[in-house]
Design a protein around this motif. Sequence first.
Motif, mmCIF file in Angstrom:
data_model
loop_
_atom_site.group_PDB
_atom_site.id
_atom_site.type_symbol
_atom_site.label_atom_id
_atom_site.label_comp_id
_atom_site.label_asym_id
_atom_site.label_seq_id
_atom_site.Cartn_x
_atom_site.Cartn_y
_atom_site.Cartn_z
ATOM 1 N N VAL A 1 -7.851 0.935 -1.832
ATOM 2 C CA VAL A 1 -7.452 -0.433 -1.508
ATOM 3 C C VAL A 1 -8.387 -0.979 -0.429
ATOM 4 O O VAL A 1 -8.616 -0.313 0.595
ATOM 5 N N ILE B 1 0.839 -1.206 0.000
ATOM 6 C CA ILE B 1 0.000 0.000 0.000
ATOM 7 C C ILE B 1 0.871 1.252 0.000
ATOM 8 O O ILE B 1 0.623 2.212 -0.747
ATOM 9 N N GLY C 1 -3.742 3.386 5.248
ATOM 10 C CA GLY C 1 -3.792 3.525 3.794
ATOM 11 C C GLY C 1 -4.904 2.752 3.131
ATOM 12 O O GLY C 1 -5.158 2.931 1.928
ATOM 13 N N ALA C 2 -5.578 1.856 3.877
ATOM 14 C CA ALA C 2 -6.669 1.056 3.302
ATOM 15 C C ALA C 2 -8.004 1.776 3.507
ATOM 16 O O ALA C 2 -8.258 2.352 4.575
#
Length: 574
Positions: free
Chosen positions: A537, A523, A550-551
Amino acid sequence: MSMTGRGGGGDGVTAGAAGVPEPLLRLVLHTDQDVFVLRQRGREAAAAVGMEHQDQVRVATALSEIGRHAIGAVVTFAVEVSGRARLVIVVAADGIGISPPEGTAAAGRLMDEVHVERDRISLTRRLPAQVGPDRLAEARDTLGRSQPTTALDELSVQNRQLVAALEEVQAHRDELLTLNAELEDTNRGVMALYTQLSEELEQTNQGVVALYAELDERSAQLREANEAKSRFLANVSHELRAPVTAIIGLVRLLLDPRSEPLTAEQTHQLELVQGSAADLLARVNDLLDLAKAESNRIEPSWAPVDLAAVFGQLRGTLRPLAKPGVQLDVADPDAVDLVTDEVLLTQILRNLLTNALKFTDAGTVSMGALVLDGRLHIAVADTGIGIPFAEQRRVFEEFHQVRGAHQVGGTGLGLPYARRLATLLGGGLSMVSEPGEGSTFTLDLPLRPQPEDDGDLPHVPSVLVVDDEAAARQVLREHLTGIAGQVHEAADARAALAIASRERPSVIFLDLRMPDGDGGDLIARMAAVPQTAGIPVVVVTGADVTRVDGAAAVLAKSSLTRRLVADAVAQVIT
């Protein structure tokens, strides 16, 4: 001009003939001057039979309009008394109806009816009241004594009528002007009120918008709090179950006949410890089950179910729980073609039966099933203490227990958990209770699972699935059918970065644990590359995590469903 006060033969109307009214007056129009006389006599005839002034003018004007173009015609006045009384005027002349006089249309607007035939034109006007024979005789006598005036006199009368009509029109005009002024004032008031209401409505709308924003914020807070509660319950339950299980195991070892002998008191105390530990473990399991249900981590396993076998198993396992004097009656169900999750269905019914047996000291606990309108209804009824009306609305609340002398131990999670399972199976759980007489809980289920509605699924051009396990990629590919136009696959981080840079998919579904690197590292690497930065993501993992830096979202592999995948895609693309 010649005229008579009674009927003759000039117009074909015979006085006293059957079905024909006896004429009041008959005129013959010889010259243009006779038109003035016709107008005068029409007005007089109308007055003689009781018409009001305006109707008299109407009759006179209609006759004047027709008479100007009907020289040579015979005009007969009569009253028809059958039904509603009417003044009937017949203008008769050879061929008069072939080319009707120009004033016929105007006469039609002044009279009630105008009938045009080949040799006659008939005009009728309703009378304000019935007219008896005496009144008709008096009218004939009055008309017979009346003498025609000159054309000039009739013109003078007509002028007076015109002046009166103009004055009346002027009065109506003045009244209309007054009404218009009042209406204008009213309109100004209405506009002022409308402006005021609009301003108040705008202020109200602003308040409503602010209220909705606050409600959305509170809802988000409640969702976060509920998720935090579910995570807390799951974590605490996991932490508690291990030591409780250990305690139960140790007690079993101590009570084992092969262990060193214990005194009777020690054995009794260990049995108490064992029972308490078993109760604690049951409560911990309840918390775990509820946490799973609330977090949608329970996915039904649909399969055909033998309902009779389920009922037989429950009958056999739960009969020992019945108190003395209580009969457990589980009726054998009719054969039914049922597709559901047998384990979850059994859990619901065991919960309901156990609850009923717990609160029934005498009488019967029964369970039966029937199919109605294509749905399965299973009722569990008891003759126990019932539930007070004040408590009935709260029996499905988590951790709530009915207060009273019959209150027993427990977590208060059984019924809420049963209802959640019923919802997962596409059904519902309802209750009817009468204090002191018992309760009935009814489980309502579809005979087979409802197909998912693909109409509201999101659609994206392409998706990248990154997972080192081929089976996991295949599961996601199946779930993405109808959602993603194209599904790309990668088994490691290097291939994933290359495909993401080349294809720029709309969403990436990423496993965290892969042989060549952690998903979190991938990521970060994609965020640093311009071609892949900004691609949302969704982490799909077997690890017990709920957030990944980051997800955009995290899904658990153990509870992955098509609906969850669709919701995740909808969340990240909006």
